[in-house]
Design a protein around this motif. Structure first.
Motif, PDB file in Angstrom:
ATOM      1  N   PRO A 101       0.824  -1.222   0.000  1.00 21.28           N
ATOM      2  CA  PRO A 101       0.000   0.000   0.000  1.00 21.28           C
ATOM      3  C   PRO A 101       0.856   1.270   0.000  1.00 21.28           C
ATOM      4  N   LEU A 102       0.336   2.293  -0.678  1.00 17.96           N
ATOM      5  CA  LEU A 102       1.065   3.546  -0.874  1.00 17.96           C
ATOM      6  C   LEU A 102       0.208   4.725  -0.441  1.00 17.96           C
ATOM      7  N   GLN A 103       0.857   5.696   0.190  1.00 17.03           N
ATOM      8  CA  GLN A 103       0.185   6.933   0.580  1.00 17.03           C
ATOM      9  C   GLN A 103       0.948   8.110  -0.015  1.00 17.03           C
ATOM     10  N   LEU A 104       0.206   9.032  -0.620  1.00 17.32           N
ATOM     11  CA  LEU A 104       0.796  10.267  -1.124  1.00 17.32           C
ATOM     12  C   LEU A 104       0.525  11.376  -0.116  1.00 17.32           C
ATOM     13  N   THR A 105       1.526  12.230   0.124  1.00 18.73           N
ATOM     14  CA  THR A 105       1.357  13.384   1.000  1.00 18.73           C
ATOM     15  C   THR A 105       1.666  14.628   0.188  1.00 18.73           C
ATOM     16  N   LEU A 106       0.634  15.466   0.028  1.00 18.69           N
ATOM     17  CA  LEU A 106       0.761  16.687  -0.755  1.00 18.69           C
ATOM     18  C   LEU A 106       0.897  17.880   0.195  1.00 18.69           C
ATOM     19  N   PRO A 107       1.978  18.638   0.077  1.00 16.36           N
ATOM     20  CA  PRO A 107       2.153  19.794   0.961  1.00 16.36           C
ATOM     21  C   PRO A 107       1.243  20.948   0.549  1.00 16.36           C
ATOM     22  N   MET A 108       0.656  21.612   1.535  1.00 18.42           N
ATOM     23  CA  MET A 108      -0.223  22.761   1.300  1.00 18.42           C
ATOM     24  C   MET A 108       0.491  24.056   1.694  1.00 18.42           C
ATOM     25  N   ILE A 109       0.046  25.163   1.126  1.00 16.80           N
ATOM     26  CA  ILE A 109       0.594  26.483   1.447  1.00 16.80           C
ATOM     27  C   ILE A 109       0.472  26.761   2.941  1.00 16.80           C
ATOM     28  N   THR A 110      -0.589  26.277   3.566  1.00 15.58           N
ATOM     29  CA  THR A 110      -0.852  26.524   4.986  1.00 15.58           C
ATOM     30  C   THR A 110       0.119  25.794   5.900  1.00 15.58           C
ATOM     31  N   GLY A 111       0.934  24.889   5.353  1.00 13.09           N
ATOM     32  CA  GLY A 111       1.837  24.088   6.172  1.00 13.09           C
ATOM     33  C   GLY A 111       1.246  22.732   6.512  1.00 13.09           C
ATOM     34  N   SER A 112      -0.040  22.559   6.284  1.00 16.31           N
ATOM     35  CA  SER A 112      -0.673  21.259   6.513  1.00 16.31           C
ATOM     36  C   SER A 112      -0.406  20.367   5.298  1.00 16.31           C
ATOM     37  N   ALA A 113      -0.948  19.171   5.323  1.00 18.44           N
ATOM     38  CA  ALA A 113      -0.742  18.248   4.213  1.00 18.44           C
ATOM     39  C   ALA A 113      -2.022  17.482   3.929  1.00 18.44           C
ATOM     40  N   ILE A 114      -2.178  17.111   2.670  1.00 19.10           N
ATOM     41  CA  ILE A 114      -3.286  16.266   2.225  1.00 19.10           C
ATOM     42  C   ILE A 114      -2.723  14.875   1.997  1.00 19.10           C
ATOM     43  N   GLU A 115      -3.472  13.858   2.417  1.00 24.04           N
ATOM     44  CA  GLU A 115      -3.032  12.480   2.222  1.00 24.04           C
ATOM     45  C   GLU A 115      -4.012  11.738   1.327  1.00 24.04           C
ATOM     46  N   LEU A 116      -3.459  11.016   0.367  1.00 25.28           N
ATOM     47  CA  LEU A 116      -4.248  10.183  -0.540  1.00 25.28           C
ATOM     48  C   LEU A 116      -3.732   8.752  -0.450  1.00 25.28           C
ATOM     49  N   GLN A 117      -4.647   7.817  -0.241  1.00 30.94           N
ATOM     50  CA  GLN A 117      -4.297   6.397  -0.238  1.00 30.94           C
ATOM     51  C   GLN A 117      -4.418   5.886  -1.673  1.00 30.94           C
ATOM     52  N   ILE A 118      -3.366   5.265  -2.164  1.00 27.38           N
ATOM     53  CA  ILE A 118      -3.340   4.778  -3.544  1.00 27.38           C
ATOM     54  C   ILE A 118      -3.588   3.267  -3.547  1.00 27.38           C
TER      55      ILE A 118
END
Length: 176
Positions: A145-162
């Motif tokens: 299993p793979l997870q993507l972490t996308l950095p946001m301008i706010t310093g938080s992150a979005i996570e997507l399970q692939i």
């Protein structure tokens, strides 16, 4: 002699209910990416585009379009990218940071943000990120299993399970 009479008409609604419940379970437990497929498009003479598209939800329930594509130019050169598109106005990606790919085994890889290369005429859109996955894709295994972490301008992150089927499509696209 006593005969036992069974009234099937009383059981019929329960059978229909059971059949409906089984159908619902099959839909819920089926893989979401089973509806996706690798497509092939000739964009211009000698230029081919192979792509895999899915719609996935992040940890907050927001929908993302996930597009892995390989473009082969007439001279034989090729690019392999992953484009992630969030809802406009809902997310602002930090294009100065790479995409982080983390396997369930703890392996962490990064992919360079190449969003500025989408179009030299306009700046990168806040809700669209494009990443060079060519160097990292051979290091990933579809079974893990793979997870993507996308950095946001706010310093938080979005996570997507692939899902593994999605990763398999990406590897199919990357094959020579």
């Amino acid at each position: 002699m006593n005969s036992i009479y069974f009234n099937w008409s009383r059981l019929r609604p329960m059978c229909w209910l059971l059949a409906a419940w089984i159908c619902v379970l099959l839909v819920v437990w089926s893989p979401l990416s089973a509806f996706a497929a690798v497509t092939q498009i000739e964009e211009s003479p000698g230029q081919m585009l192979y792509q895999s598209r899915q719609n996935l939800r992040d940890q907050t329930g927001k929908s993302w379009q996930v597009v892995a594509f390989k473009r082969i130019h007439p001279d034989g050169s090729a690019i392999l990218s992953l484009r992630l598109v969030g809802f406009p106005g809902a997310v602002e990606l930090d294009h100065t940071q790479p995409l982080t790919l983390t396997t369930s085994m703890g392996q962490t890889l990064t992919a360079k943000d190449v969003s500025s290369e989408i179009s030299q005429d306009t700046p990168a859109l806040a809700n669209v990120g494009e990443y060079d996955i060519q160097p990292v894709l051979p290091q990933l295994h579809a079974e893990i299993p793979l997870q993507l972490t996308l950095p946001m301008i706010t310093g938080s992150a979005i996570e997507l399970q692939i899902p593994s089927t999605t990763l398999q499509e990406w590897q199919t696209i990357s094959a020579p």
